[in-house]
Design a protein around this motif. Structure first.
Motif, mmCIF file in Angstrom:
data_model
loop_
_atom_site.group_PDB
_atom_site.id
_atom_site.type_symbol
_atom_site.label_atom_id
_atom_site.label_comp_id
_atom_site.label_asym_id
_atom_site.label_seq_id
_atom_site.Cartn_x
_atom_site.Cartn_y
_atom_site.Cartn_z
ATOM 1 N N TRP A 58 0.850 -1.192 0.000
ATOM 2 C CA TRP A 58 0.000 0.000 0.000
ATOM 3 C C TRP A 58 0.888 1.245 0.000
ATOM 4 O O TRP A 58 1.964 1.245 0.601
ATOM 5 C CB TRP A 58 -0.859 0.090 1.264
ATOM 6 C CG TRP A 58 -1.894 -0.955 1.429
ATOM 7 C CD1 TRP A 58 -3.199 -0.883 1.056
ATOM 8 C CD2 TRP A 58 -1.743 -2.241 2.047
ATOM 9 N NE1 TRP A 58 -3.865 -2.036 1.403
ATOM 10 C CE2 TRP A 58 -2.990 -2.877 2.012
ATOM 11 C CE3 TRP A 58 -0.660 -2.912 2.633
ATOM 12 C CZ2 TRP A 58 -3.199 -4.151 2.542
ATOM 13 C CZ3 TRP A 58 -0.851 -4.169 3.146
ATOM 14 C CH2 TRP A 58 -2.117 -4.782 3.100
ATOM 15 N N TRP A 59 0.406 2.306 -0.616
ATOM 16 C CA TRP A 59 1.051 3.614 -0.505
ATOM 17 C C TRP A 59 0.269 4.372 0.563
ATOM 18 O O TRP A 59 -0.953 4.508 0.468
ATOM 19 C CB TRP A 59 1.042 4.363 -1.836
ATOM 20 C CG TRP A 59 1.604 5.738 -1.712
ATOM 21 C CD1 TRP A 59 0.927 6.912 -1.850
ATOM 22 C CD2 TRP A 59 2.956 6.096 -1.419
ATOM 23 N NE1 TRP A 59 1.768 7.974 -1.655
ATOM 24 C CE2 TRP A 59 3.025 7.501 -1.387
ATOM 25 C CE3 TRP A 59 4.111 5.358 -1.158
ATOM 26 C CZ2 TRP A 59 4.213 8.190 -1.107
ATOM 27 C CZ3 TRP A 59 5.286 6.044 -0.891
ATOM 28 C CH2 TRP A 59 5.327 7.430 -0.881
ATOM 29 N N THR A 60 0.948 4.899 1.575
ATOM 30 C CA THR A 60 0.272 5.538 2.712
ATOM 31 C C THR A 60 0.350 7.061 2.658
ATOM 32 O O THR A 60 0.101 7.709 3.664
ATOM 33 C CB THR A 60 0.881 5.076 4.047
ATOM 34 O OG1 THR A 60 2.206 5.590 4.156
ATOM 35 C CG2 THR A 60 0.874 3.568 4.165
ATOM 36 N N GLU A 61 0.697 7.621 1.543
ATOM 37 C CA GLU A 61 0.892 9.056 1.318
ATOM 38 C C GLU A 61 2.269 9.539 1.765
ATOM 39 O O GLU A 61 2.660 10.638 1.425
ATOM 40 C CB GLU A 61 -0.199 9.908 1.984
ATOM 41 C CG GLU A 61 -1.573 9.659 1.420
ATOM 42 C CD GLU A 61 -2.629 10.547 2.041
ATOM 43 O OE1 GLU A 61 -2.280 11.566 2.663
ATOM 44 O OE2 GLU A 61 -3.813 10.216 1.893
ATOM 45 N N ARG A 76 4.908 6.779 2.734
ATOM 46 C CA ARG A 76 5.809 5.643 2.563
ATOM 47 C C ARG A 76 5.045 4.410 2.121
ATOM 48 O O ARG A 76 3.836 4.361 2.231
ATOM 49 C CB ARG A 76 6.621 5.334 3.819
ATOM 50 C CG ARG A 76 5.950 5.581 5.136
ATOM 51 C CD ARG A 76 6.835 5.279 6.331
ATOM 52 N NE ARG A 76 7.484 6.466 6.857
ATOM 53 C CZ ARG A 76 8.137 6.532 7.994
ATOM 54 N NH1 ARG A 76 8.259 5.481 8.760
ATOM 55 N NH2 ARG A 76 8.709 7.632 8.380
ATOM 56 N N TRP A 77 5.788 3.457 1.617
ATOM 57 C CA TRP A 77 5.199 2.180 1.235
ATOM 58 C C TRP A 77 5.020 1.333 2.489
ATOM 59 O O TRP A 77 5.892 1.303 3.359
ATOM 60 C CB TRP A 77 6.109 1.441 0.254
ATOM 61 C CG TRP A 77 6.234 2.126 -1.063
ATOM 62 C CD1 TRP A 77 7.274 2.896 -1.497
ATOM 63 C CD2 TRP A 77 5.281 2.115 -2.120
ATOM 64 N NE1 TRP A 77 7.017 3.361 -2.761
ATOM 65 C CE2 TRP A 77 5.800 2.898 -3.168
ATOM 66 C CE3 TRP A 77 4.030 1.522 -2.291
ATOM 67 C CZ2 TRP A 77 5.121 3.092 -4.357
ATOM 68 C CZ3 TRP A 77 3.353 1.718 -3.475
ATOM 69 C CH2 TRP A 77 3.906 2.495 -4.495
ATOM 70 N N THR A 95 7.938 -0.856 6.281
ATOM 71 C CA THR A 95 7.663 0.436 5.661
ATOM 72 C C THR A 95 8.954 0.908 5.035
ATOM 73 O O THR A 95 10.048 0.592 5.537
ATOM 74 C CB THR A 95 7.149 1.493 6.666
ATOM 75 O OG1 THR A 95 8.130 1.703 7.683
ATOM 76 C CG2 THR A 95 5.824 1.086 7.262
ATOM 77 N N GLU A 119 10.736 4.095 2.164
ATOM 78 C CA GLU A 119 10.653 5.208 1.225
ATOM 79 C C GLU A 119 11.006 4.756 -0.179
ATOM 80 O O GLU A 119 10.773 5.462 -1.134
ATOM 81 C CB GLU A 119 11.641 6.300 1.640
ATOM 82 C CG GLU A 119 11.359 6.905 2.992
ATOM 83 C CD GLU A 119 12.451 7.859 3.438
ATOM 84 O OE1 GLU A 119 13.622 7.713 3.018
ATOM 85 O OE2 GLU A 119 12.124 8.755 4.226
ATOM 86 N N ASP A 132 10.725 2.865 -3.549
ATOM 87 C CA ASP A 132 9.703 2.261 -4.386
ATOM 88 C C ASP A 132 10.006 0.777 -4.608
ATOM 89 O O ASP A 132 11.172 0.385 -4.671
ATOM 90 C CB ASP A 132 9.660 2.948 -5.765
ATOM 91 C CG ASP A 132 9.148 4.368 -5.686
ATOM 92 O OD1 ASP A 132 8.508 4.732 -4.684
ATOM 93 O OD2 ASP A 132 9.397 5.124 -6.637
#
Length: 136
Positions: free
Chosen positions: A104-107, A109-110, A130, A132, A134
């Motif tokens: 998921w992208w949390t706005e 971090r992944w 989590t 940064e 990609d």
């Protein structure tokens, strides 16, 4: 660990600052740009089912918050890393023990969730990370 405690740990991973150097974090391993933590462990023949069920329950909550996850196979990362390509952490550590992950992208971090597929005699583990970085 209950789903509520797992969610609290995931929330901590989503907000806690990343360290400058790799090392233990109190909840797992952290390094520049990532955190990696074990949320549960399942032993024996039912260990995989237990971890998958716990991961599924947590994924439902995370999907309600962040939308539908991307389902990502890590097989190609393992192959590419084995051929000499540098795979950044936590992706390298994940691809060496997890076949696929939900991402998921949390706005900010992944957020990554997956169950290990380790060798015989090793417990299955539900992991969260989590980062940064990609997905490669």
């Amino acid at each position: 660990m209950s789903t509520a405690r797992q969610l609290a740990l995931v929330e901590l991973l989503c907000t806690h600052a990343y360290p400058a150097a790799r090392g233990p974090s109190g909840v797992g391993t952290s390094g520049p740009g990532y955190h990696l933590a074990e949320l549960s462990r399942g032993d024996g023949p039912s260990g995989a089912d237990q971890c998958e069920a716990e991961g599924g329950a947590l994924a439902e909550i995370l999907t309600n918050r962040f939308g539908a996850p991307h389902h990502v196979s890590l097989w190609s990362l393992r192959v590419r890393g084995g051929e000499g390509e540098e795979i950044p952490e936590p992706w390298w550590e994940l691809c060496n023990s997890v076949a696929y992950v939900r991402v998921w992208w949390t706005e900010r971090r992944w957020l990554v969730l997956g169950v290990t597929q380790d060798a015989e005699n090793e417990p299955f583990r539900l992991l969260a990370a989590t980062t940064e970085t990609d997905p490669p």
